[in-house]
Design a protein around this motif. Structure first.
Motif, short mmCIF file in Angstrom:
data_model
loop_
_atom_site.label_atom_id
_atom_site.label_comp_id
_atom_site.label_asym_id
_atom_site.label_seq_id
_atom_site.Cartn_x
_atom_site.Cartn_y
_atom_site.Cartn_z
N ARG A 83 0.73 -1.19 -0.12
CA ARG A 83 0.02 -0.08 0.07
C ARG A 83 0.95 1.29 0.01
O ARG A 83 1.10 2.01 1.08
CB ARG A 83 -0.90 -0.07 1.27
CG ARG A 83 -1.94 -1.13 1.17
CD ARG A 83 -2.61 -1.60 2.46
NE ARG A 83 -3.07 -0.47 3.31
CZ ARG A 83 -3.23 -0.12 4.48
NH1 ARG A 83 -3.14 -1.24 5.21
NH2 ARG A 83 -3.70 0.85 5.01
N THR A 84 1.40 1.67 -1.30
CA THR A 84 2.19 2.64 -1.42
C THR A 84 1.66 4.04 -0.99
O THR A 84 2.53 5.26 -0.64
CB THR A 84 2.98 2.76 -2.52
OG1 THR A 84 1.86 2.65 -3.42
CG2 THR A 84 3.71 1.56 -2.95
N ASP A 85 0.32 3.95 -1.13
CA ASP A 85 -0.49 5.26 -0.79
C ASP A 85 -0.54 5.51 0.72
O ASP A 85 -0.76 6.71 1.37
CB ASP A 85 -2.13 5.27 -1.38
CG ASP A 85 -2.52 4.12 -1.02
OD1 ASP A 85 -2.06 3.07 -0.54
OD2 ASP A 85 -3.84 4.09 -1.09
N THR A 86 -0.62 4.35 1.44
CA THR A 86 -0.69 4.54 3.23
C THR A 86 0.51 4.12 3.96
O THR A 86 0.09 4.11 5.07
CB THR A 86 -2.20 3.84 3.52
OG1 THR A 86 -2.06 2.40 3.00
CG2 THR A 86 -3.17 4.73 2.86
N GLY A 87 1.30 3.70 3.12
CA GLY A 87 2.68 3.05 3.86
C GLY A 87 3.64 3.89 3.63
O GLY A 87 3.67 4.72 2.62
N VAL A 88 4.88 3.61 4.37
CA VAL A 88 6.15 4.41 4.41
C VAL A 88 7.19 3.32 3.87
O VAL A 88 7.15 2.10 4.22
CB VAL A 88 6.61 4.84 5.81
CG1 VAL A 88 8.02 5.37 5.74
CG2 VAL A 88 5.56 6.07 6.16
N LEU A 89 7.93 3.77 2.90
CA LEU A 89 8.88 2.92 2.15
C LEU A 89 10.14 3.38 2.66
O LEU A 89 10.79 4.59 2.02
CB LEU A 89 8.37 3.13 0.72
CG LEU A 89 7.41 2.53 0.35
CD1 LEU A 89 7.20 2.68 -0.97
CD2 LEU A 89 7.20 0.95 0.50
N ALA A 90 11.02 2.96 3.52
CA ALA A 90 12.27 2.98 4.03
C ALA A 90 12.99 2.93 2.71
O ALA A 90 13.08 1.84 1.83
CB ALA A 90 12.88 2.29 5.22
N SER A 91 14.07 4.02 2.23
CA SER A 91 14.93 3.87 1.19
C SER A 91 16.50 4.39 1.58
O SER A 91 16.36 5.76 1.91
CB SER A 91 14.01 4.11 -0.05
OG SER A 91 15.00 4.17 -1.13
N GLY A 92 17.29 3.87 1.07
CA GLY A 92 18.58 4.73 0.81
C GLY A 92 18.59 5.40 -0.42
O GLY A 92 17.65 5.17 -1.28
N GLN A 93 19.43 6.36 -0.55
CA GLN A 93 19.46 7.27 -1.70
C GLN A 93 20.07 6.21 -2.95
O GLN A 93 19.57 7.04 -4.16
CB GLN A 93 20.76 8.22 -1.64
CG GLN A 93 20.04 9.47 -0.78
CD GLN A 93 21.08 10.56 -0.75
OE1 GLN A 93 22.43 10.54 -0.19
NE2 GLN A 93 20.79 11.94 -0.69
N VAL A 94 20.63 5.13 -3.03
CA VAL A 94 20.56 4.28 -4.03
C VAL A 94 19.80 3.85 -4.80
O VAL A 94 19.70 3.48 -5.90
CB VAL A 94 21.73 3.14 -3.52
CG1 VAL A 94 23.00 3.55 -2.75
CG2 VAL A 94 20.88 2.22 -2.61
N ALA A 95 18.33 4.09 -4.26
CA ALA A 95 17.20 3.68 -5.06
C ALA A 95 17.21 4.40 -6.38
O ALA A 95 16.90 3.53 -7.48
CB ALA A 95 16.02 4.13 -4.34
N GLY A 96 17.71 5.62 -6.61
CA GLY A 96 17.83 6.30 -7.82
C GLY A 96 19.04 5.80 -8.70
O GLY A 96 19.00 6.24 -9.77
N ALA A 97 19.99 5.01 -8.03
CA ALA A 97 20.84 4.61 -8.97
C ALA A 97 20.61 2.98 -9.44
O ALA A 97 21.64 2.40 -10.38
CB ALA A 97 22.18 4.56 -8.23
N VAL A 98 19.61 2.20 -8.96
CA VAL A 98 19.24 0.95 -9.29
C VAL A 98 18.20 0.89 -10.37
O VAL A 98 17.19 1.79 -10.37
CB VAL A 98 18.78 0.20 -7.82
CG1 VAL A 98 18.37 -0.94 -8.45
CG2 VAL A 98 20.08 0.28 -7.00
N ASP A 99 18.32 -0.04 -11.53
CA ASP A 99 17.28 -0.19 -12.36
C ASP A 99 17.21 -1.41 -12.81
O ASP A 99 16.35 -1.93 -13.75
CB ASP A 99 17.65 0.66 -13.69
CG ASP A 99 19.16 -0.02 -14.42
OD1 ASP A 99 19.62 -0.81 -13.67
OD2 ASP A 99 19.57 0.70 -15.30
N ASP A 100 17.41 -2.50 -12.10
CA ASP A 100 17.00 -3.75 -12.30
C ASP A 100 16.88 -4.59 -10.98
O ASP A 100 17.26 -4.28 -10.00
CB ASP A 100 18.27 -4.67 -13.01
CG ASP A 100 19.64 -4.57 -12.44
OD1 ASP A 100 19.72 -4.03 -11.17
OD2 ASP A 100 20.57 -5.27 -12.57
#
Length: 363
Positions: A316-333
């Motif tokens: 539920r991306t609309d009502t939940g929180v998604l912990a993430s490092g900045q590397v998410a923007g550098a990953v594509d697979d």
């Protein structure tokens, strides 16, 4: 994988010898993410997988350790919360089950650390400051994971490139680098700084072996490197998460609204874990003392497990929180864990070999 890289490469470090693994790559204990399947896949790939026990009841942790053992015969670890109401019982469980590594998101109590070490378990706390590394090293910790501000979840303000060498210089135990790592170049860089390996959370979340729903993984992959934000509105402490509509609402909501949400989520988490109200109050007191939090922050901390569960388990991306490092923007697979670990180590070996050749030519 870098062209010409050797897929069978290994990098021997104090971490691999300490934990009994082939590769100096650690999969961190992410709540709701690091379960038996991901941990066993990491172990089978030659890395160190860490079970996340903070979001498990004692019985669930017992079952998860058993399932992990069924999936792999290789070493793995369990992440513990030192301030949990049943922390001592969980320490005894790790000893009884012969778990190789005990990791801690916060410093363990000295008696916990000593008991684990007395039974041959490797103790690796995570730290975010030089003084914290010095403290646990003086208590006898076997190694430390040091996370810079690029990392996901609870994080500090100092970048890994500054914090890592400072900790390496301050302690004489192996240091594992976390925050901002996702490929072989990062492993090579960490080793060059003097680290004994790297630890990754977001990168392991974004694999085929991760149980996070596929639509949530795509949500991560769609982000660029500015797609995360550090907020204190999740649980009162700096927390790096994906920038979503919910997070924007949390950032703009009043404190009273946050308190009501926290109370509601605390009740939901208690129902899931079977904790009694008395146990939750006792755990809140321990959290307040151990982390120097205000009562407002303790109350807000009740948000975290359920908000993360909504996003990472229920999708539920609309009502939940998604912990993430900045590397998410550098990953594509979304490789398998085996492909990820083998590729990282092979690429790191190629970078290190190339750098050695460069020194030889110019020396």
């Amino acid at each position: 994988m870098t062209a010409g890289a050797d897929a069978t490469a290994t990098v021997d470090t104090p971490l691999t010898r300490l934990a009994g693994v082939r590769h100096p790559v650690v999969q961190t204990g992410m709540g709701w993410v690091a379960g038996s399947r991901l941990v066993a896949a990491t172990a089978e790939a030659g890395g160190l997988g860490i079970l996340a026990s903070a979001t498990m009841s004692y019985d669930e942790l017992t079952a998860a350790i058993g399932e992990t053992k069924q999936r792999t015969g290789r070493p793995f670890g369990v992440n513990l919360r030192a301030d949990a109401e049943d922390a001592d019982r969980r320490v005894d469980l790790l000893i009884a089950e012969g778990v190789r590594v005990a990791s801690f998101a916060l410093a363990p109590r000295r008696e916990q650390l000593a008991k684990l070490k007395d039974h041959g378990i490797v103790v690796i706390p995570s730290v975010g400051a030089v003084r914290h590394a010095e403290k646990v090293a003086s208590w006898g910790a076997d190694a430390v994971v040091v996370q810079g501000g690029e990392g996901g979840g609870h994080t500090g303000p100092v970048a890994t490139t500054v914090l890592l060498p400072s900790v390496v210089d301050a302690v004489d135990i192996p240091v594992v680098a976390a925050g901002g790592f996702f490929d072989g170049r990062g492993l090579a860089a960490a080793l060059s700084y003097g680290a004994a390996g790297i630890a990754m959370g977001t990168r392991f979340l974004l694999t085929a072996d991760s149980t996070v729903p596929e639509e949530v993984k795509r949500h991560y992959l769609e982000r660029d490197i500015s797609g995360t934000v550090v907020t204190d509105r999740v649980d009162g402490m700096p927390h790096r998460v994906l920038r979503t509509d919910l997070v924007e609402r949390l950032e703009s909501s009043g404190r009273f609204t946050g308190a009501v949400r926290a109370l509601r989520n605390a009740a939901r988490f208690r129902a899931l874990t079977g904790q009694s109200p008395v146990a939750m109050v006792r755990e809140g007191l321990a959290m307040k003392r151990g982390n120097d939090l205000t009562w407002s922050q303790v109350l807000m901390a009740a948000n975290t497990p359920m908000l993360l569960r909504a996003g990472l388990v229920e999708g539920r991306t609309d009502t939940g929180v998604l912990a993430s490092g900045q590397v998410a923007g550098a990953v594509d697979d979304l490789p398998t864990v085996a492909e990820l670990v083998e590729g990282i180590v092979a690429d790191a070996a190629a970078v290190l070999q190339a750098n050695a050749a460069l020194v030889a030519r110019t020396g």
